[in-house]
Design a protein around this motif. Structure first.
Motif, PDB file in Angstrom:
ATOM      1  N   LYS A  45       1.645 -12.402  30.366  1.00 12.88           N
ATOM      2  CA  LYS A  45       1.417 -12.321  28.914  1.00 12.88           C
ATOM      3  C   LYS A  45       2.462 -13.136  28.151  1.00 12.88           C
ATOM      4  N   GLY A  46       3.736 -12.871  28.466  1.00  7.87           N
ATOM      5  CA  GLY A  46       4.822 -13.551  27.755  1.00  7.87           C
ATOM      6  C   GLY A  46       4.814 -15.053  28.022  1.00  7.87           C
ATOM      7  N   THR A  47       4.543 -15.431  29.272  1.00  8.33           N
ATOM      8  CA  THR A  47       4.513 -16.848  29.651  1.00  8.33           C
ATOM      9  C   THR A  47       3.413 -17.573  28.875  1.00  8.33           C
ATOM     10  N   THR A  58       5.876  -6.062  21.573  1.00 14.97           N
ATOM     11  CA  THR A  58       6.573  -4.772  21.403  1.00 14.97           C
ATOM     12  C   THR A  58       7.707  -4.642  22.417  1.00 14.97           C
ATOM     13  N   ARG A  64      13.493  -4.382  23.376  1.00 14.79           N
ATOM     14  CA  ARG A  64      14.703  -4.904  24.047  1.00 14.79           C
ATOM     15  C   ARG A  64      15.741  -5.383  23.032  1.00 14.79           C
ATOM     16  N   GLU A 116       8.183   4.287  31.775  1.00 11.65           N
ATOM     17  CA  GLU A 116       7.208   5.044  30.972  1.00 11.65           C
ATOM     18  C   GLU A 116       6.988   4.348  29.636  1.00 11.65           C
ATOM     19  N   GLY A 127       1.421  -6.943  24.537  1.00 14.53           N
ATOM     20  CA  GLY A 127       1.921  -5.646  25.004  1.00 14.53           C
ATOM     21  C   GLY A 127       1.566  -4.489  24.085  1.00 14.53           C
ATOM     22  N   ARG A 137      -1.352  -0.361  23.996  1.00 11.95           N
ATOM     23  CA  ARG A 137      -1.233  -0.002  25.401  1.00 11.95           C
ATOM     24  C   ARG A 137      -1.772   1.387  25.709  1.00 11.95           C
ATOM     25  N   GLN A 141      -3.153   3.922  20.459  1.00  6.96           N
ATOM     26  CA  GLN A 141      -2.558   2.743  19.797  1.00  6.96           C
ATOM     27  C   GLN A 141      -3.664   1.798  19.328  1.00  6.96           C
ATOM     28  N   ARG A 175      11.513 -12.750  38.528  1.00  2.52           N
ATOM     29  CA  ARG A 175      11.593 -13.240  37.136  1.00  2.52           C
ATOM     30  C   ARG A 175      13.053 -13.393  36.706  1.00  2.52           C
ATOM     31  N   PHE A 228      11.395 -17.599  33.358  1.00  2.00           N
ATOM     32  CA  PHE A 228      11.112 -18.434  34.533  1.00  2.00           C
ATOM     33  C   PHE A 228      10.874 -17.532  35.731  1.00  2.00           C
ATOM     34  N   ARG A 262       5.582   1.372  36.252  1.00  2.00           N
ATOM     35  CA  ARG A 262       4.972   0.601  35.144  1.00  2.00           C
ATOM     36  C   ARG A 262       3.537   0.238  35.489  1.00  2.00           C
ATOM     37  N   GLN A 300      -3.779 -17.933  39.209  1.00  2.00           N
ATOM     38  CA  GLN A 300      -3.785 -19.391  39.307  1.00  2.00           C
ATOM     39  C   GLN A 300      -2.429 -19.863  38.810  1.00  2.00           C
TER      40      GLN A 300
HETATM   41  P1  AP5 Z   1       6.766  -5.367  28.153  1.00  2.00           P
HETATM   42  O1  AP5 Z   1       7.961  -6.170  27.834  1.00  2.00           O
HETATM   43  O2  AP5 Z   1       5.522  -5.587  27.365  1.00  2.00           O
HETATM   44  O3  AP5 Z   1       6.477  -5.516  29.697  1.00  2.00           O
HETATM   45  P2  AP5 Z   1       5.150  -5.508  30.567  1.00  2.00           P
HETATM   46  O4  AP5 Z   1       3.849  -5.221  29.946  1.00  2.00           O
HETATM   47  O5  AP5 Z   1       5.509  -4.654  31.705  1.00  2.00           O
HETATM   48  O6  AP5 Z   1       4.942  -6.994  30.905  1.00  2.00           O
HETATM   49  P3  AP5 Z   1       6.034  -8.035  31.314  1.00  2.00           P
HETATM   50  O7  AP5 Z   1       6.725  -8.546  30.103  1.00  2.00           O
HETATM   51  O8  AP5 Z   1       6.882  -7.484  32.420  1.00  2.00           O
HETATM   52  O9  AP5 Z   1       5.096  -9.137  31.977  1.00  2.00           O
HETATM   53  P4  AP5 Z   1       4.317 -10.347  31.322  1.00  2.00           P
HETATM   54  O10 AP5 Z   1       2.861 -10.082  31.466  1.00  2.00           O
HETATM   55  O11 AP5 Z   1       4.838 -10.697  29.983  1.00  2.00           O
HETATM   56  O12 AP5 Z   1       4.687 -11.467  32.400  1.00  2.00           O
HETATM   57  P5  AP5 Z   1       5.624 -12.760  32.279  1.00  2.00           P
HETATM   58  O13 AP5 Z   1       4.911 -13.800  31.503  1.00  2.00           O
HETATM   59  O14 AP5 Z   1       7.021 -12.426  31.900  1.00  2.00           O
HETATM   60  O15 AP5 Z   1       7.119  -3.823  28.062  1.00  2.00           O
HETATM   61  C1  AP5 Z   1       8.280  -3.301  28.677  1.00  2.00           C
HETATM   62  C2  AP5 Z   1       8.381  -1.812  28.436  1.00  2.00           C
HETATM   63  O16 AP5 Z   1       8.499  -1.565  27.003  1.00  2.00           O
HETATM   64  C3  AP5 Z   1       7.165  -0.976  28.856  1.00  2.00           C
HETATM   65  O17 AP5 Z   1       7.243  -0.598  30.211  1.00  2.00           O
HETATM   66  C4  AP5 Z   1       7.275   0.220  27.901  1.00  2.00           C
HETATM   67  O18 AP5 Z   1       8.225   1.136  28.346  1.00  2.00           O
HETATM   68  C5  AP5 Z   1       7.774  -0.423  26.611  1.00  2.00           C
HETATM   69  N1  AP5 Z   1       6.643  -0.833  25.759  1.00  2.00           N
HETATM   70  C6  AP5 Z   1       6.298  -2.103  25.413  1.00  2.00           C
HETATM   71  N2  AP5 Z   1       5.183  -2.102  24.643  1.00  2.00           N
HETATM   72  C7  AP5 Z   1       4.829  -0.809  24.506  1.00  2.00           C
HETATM   73  C8  AP5 Z   1       3.739  -0.164  23.869  1.00  2.00           C
HETATM   74  N3  AP5 Z   1       2.794  -0.845  23.203  1.00  2.00           N
HETATM   75  N4  AP5 Z   1       3.679   1.203  23.909  1.00  2.00           N
HETATM   76  C9  AP5 Z   1       4.620   1.911  24.560  1.00  2.00           C
HETATM   77  N5  AP5 Z   1       5.655   1.366  25.220  1.00  2.00           N
HETATM   78  C10 AP5 Z   1       5.757   0.024  25.199  1.00  2.00           C
HETATM   79  O19 AP5 Z   1       5.591 -13.218  33.828  1.00  2.00           O
HETATM   80  C11 AP5 Z   1       6.210 -12.433  34.834  1.00  2.00           C
HETATM   81  C12 AP5 Z   1       6.818 -13.355  35.915  1.00  2.00           C
HETATM   82  O20 AP5 Z   1       5.767 -14.020  36.601  1.00  2.00           O
HETATM   83  C13 AP5 Z   1       7.718 -14.461  35.354  1.00  2.00           C
HETATM   84  O21 AP5 Z   1       8.765 -14.694  36.239  1.00  2.00           O
HETATM   85  C14 AP5 Z   1       6.791 -15.688  35.269  1.00  2.00           C
HETATM   86  O22 AP5 Z   1       7.488 -16.897  35.415  1.00  2.00           O
HETATM   87  C15 AP5 Z   1       5.864 -15.447  36.459  1.00  2.00           C
HETATM   88  N6  AP5 Z   1       4.503 -15.924  36.215  1.00  2.00           N
HETATM   89  C16 AP5 Z   1       3.794 -15.884  35.053  1.00  2.00           C
HETATM   90  N7  AP5 Z   1       2.563 -16.402  35.230  1.00  2.00           N
HETATM   91  C17 AP5 Z   1       2.490 -16.768  36.547  1.00  2.00           C
HETATM   92  C18 AP5 Z   1       1.477 -17.375  37.327  1.00  2.00           C
HETATM   93  N8  AP5 Z   1       0.285 -17.700  36.820  1.00  2.00           N
HETATM   94  N9  AP5 Z   1       1.737 -17.593  38.644  1.00  2.00           N
HETATM   95  C19 AP5 Z   1       2.952 -17.284  39.189  1.00  2.00           C
HETATM   96  N10 AP5 Z   1       3.956 -16.716  38.481  1.00  2.00           N
HETATM   97  C20 AP5 Z   1       3.721 -16.463  37.176  1.00  2.00           C
END
Ligand code: AP5
Ligand code: MG
Length: 213
Positions: free
Chosen positions: A13-15, A31, A36, A57, A86, A89, A93, A128, A138, A168, A196
């Motif tokens: 999502k973030g990427t 969010t 953070r 959680e 994010g 969720r 919400q 990550r 990255f 998670r 992909q």
């Molecule tokens: P949040 O920060 O939103 O984390 P998340 O949903 O767990 O998702 P991530 O940020 O870990 O992953 P991402 O999908 O963004 O992946 P990324 O692009 O970084 O939330 C964290 C916490 O906050 C939650 O657990 C909760 O406690 C709280 N929270 C947040 N929102 C909330 C809400 N609405 N309600 C309640 N609580 C909430 O990529 C991951 C890695 O993979 C990177 O290293 C990247 O380089 C790599 N990557 C990306 N794409 C690819 C690809 N296609 N192939 C190979 N590698 C890849």
């Protein structure tokens, strides 16, 4: 444009959000990033969020709904549009977001759902790394920083430990389905193949957004 990006932890999502906001000039609202930042500043809300995030959680809905509502009311949103990452969720919400958008006179244009094989996510999250200065994300193997990089310039997220990641994933798998159904019912969802390479995922995301526009 008013968009949501959805997907399991580590789906990308973030990427993809970073590429979307750069290409389309809309405001990114994550969010997780907001929590953070509050944790880093040790605000009351940050301390509360930390007690949930460290366990994998969800932060309680009333807190999360409140910060999103405040953020969506800021002036840049009317000017530029938004990409929510994010959030929502939980189904409650999603209902709160419907209410907030209708109060602000805004309408959702589309939901980008990044579909990934959950098996691959522990590896993605454990590798990550995030640049300390720019916040850019990255991966040690899948998307390393260019050239010879200094590991000290990067950090890993506290909640990326395998045991926290498992929780998670469980939480998000159980809560995510009804949200997608809610938006599928409004014909807003585009599913994107997330297993992909990053640039290919973005190509598909861009095609989807260009159809929505
Ligand atoms: P949040 O920060 O939103 O984390 P998340 O949903 O767990 O998702 P991530 O940020 O870990 O992953 P991402 O999908 O963004 O992946 P990324 O692009 O970084 O939330 C964290 C916490 O906050 C939650 O657990 C909760 O406690 C709280 N929270 C947040 N929102 C909330 C809400 N609405 N309600 C309640 N609580 C909430 O990529 C991951 C890695 O993979 C990177 O290293 C990247 O380089 C790599 N990557 C990306 N794409 C690819 C690809 N296609 N192939 C190979 N590698 C890849
Ligand atoms: Mg993220």
């Amino acid at each position: 444009m008013h968009l949501l990006i959805m997907g399991l932890p580590g789906a990308g999502k973030g990427t993809q959000a970073a590429k979307i906001v750069e290409t389309y000039g809309i405001s990114h609202i994550s969010t997780g990033d907001m929590f953070r930042a509050a944790m880093k500043n040790e605000t009351e809300m940050g301390k509360l969020a930390k007690s949930y995030i460290d366990k994998g959680e969800l932060v309680p809905d009333e807190v999360t709904n409140g910060i999103v509502k405040e953020r969506l009311a800021e002036p840049d949103i009317k000017e530029k549009g938004f990409l929510l990452d994010g959030y929502p969720r939980t189904i409650d919400q999603a209902y709160a977001l419907d209410q907030t958008l209708s109060e602000l006179g805004l309408q959702l244009d589309g939901v980008i759902n990044i579909d990934v094989d959950p098996e691959s996510l522990v590896e993605r999250l454990s590798g990550r790394i995030i640049h300390k200065e720019t916040g850019e994300t990255f991966h040690k193997v899948f998307n390393p920083p260019a050239g010879d990089y200094n590991e000290d310039d990067y950090y890993q997220r506290e909640d990326d430990k395998p045991e926290t990641v498992k929780r998670r994933l469980d939480v998000n798998i159980s809560q995510g389905q009804p949200i997608l159904e809610h938006y599928r019912g409004q014909d807003l969802v585009t599913d994107i193949e997330g297993n992909q390479e990053i640039d290919q995922v973005f190509k598909d995301v861009k095609e989807a957004i260009d159809r929505i526009k």
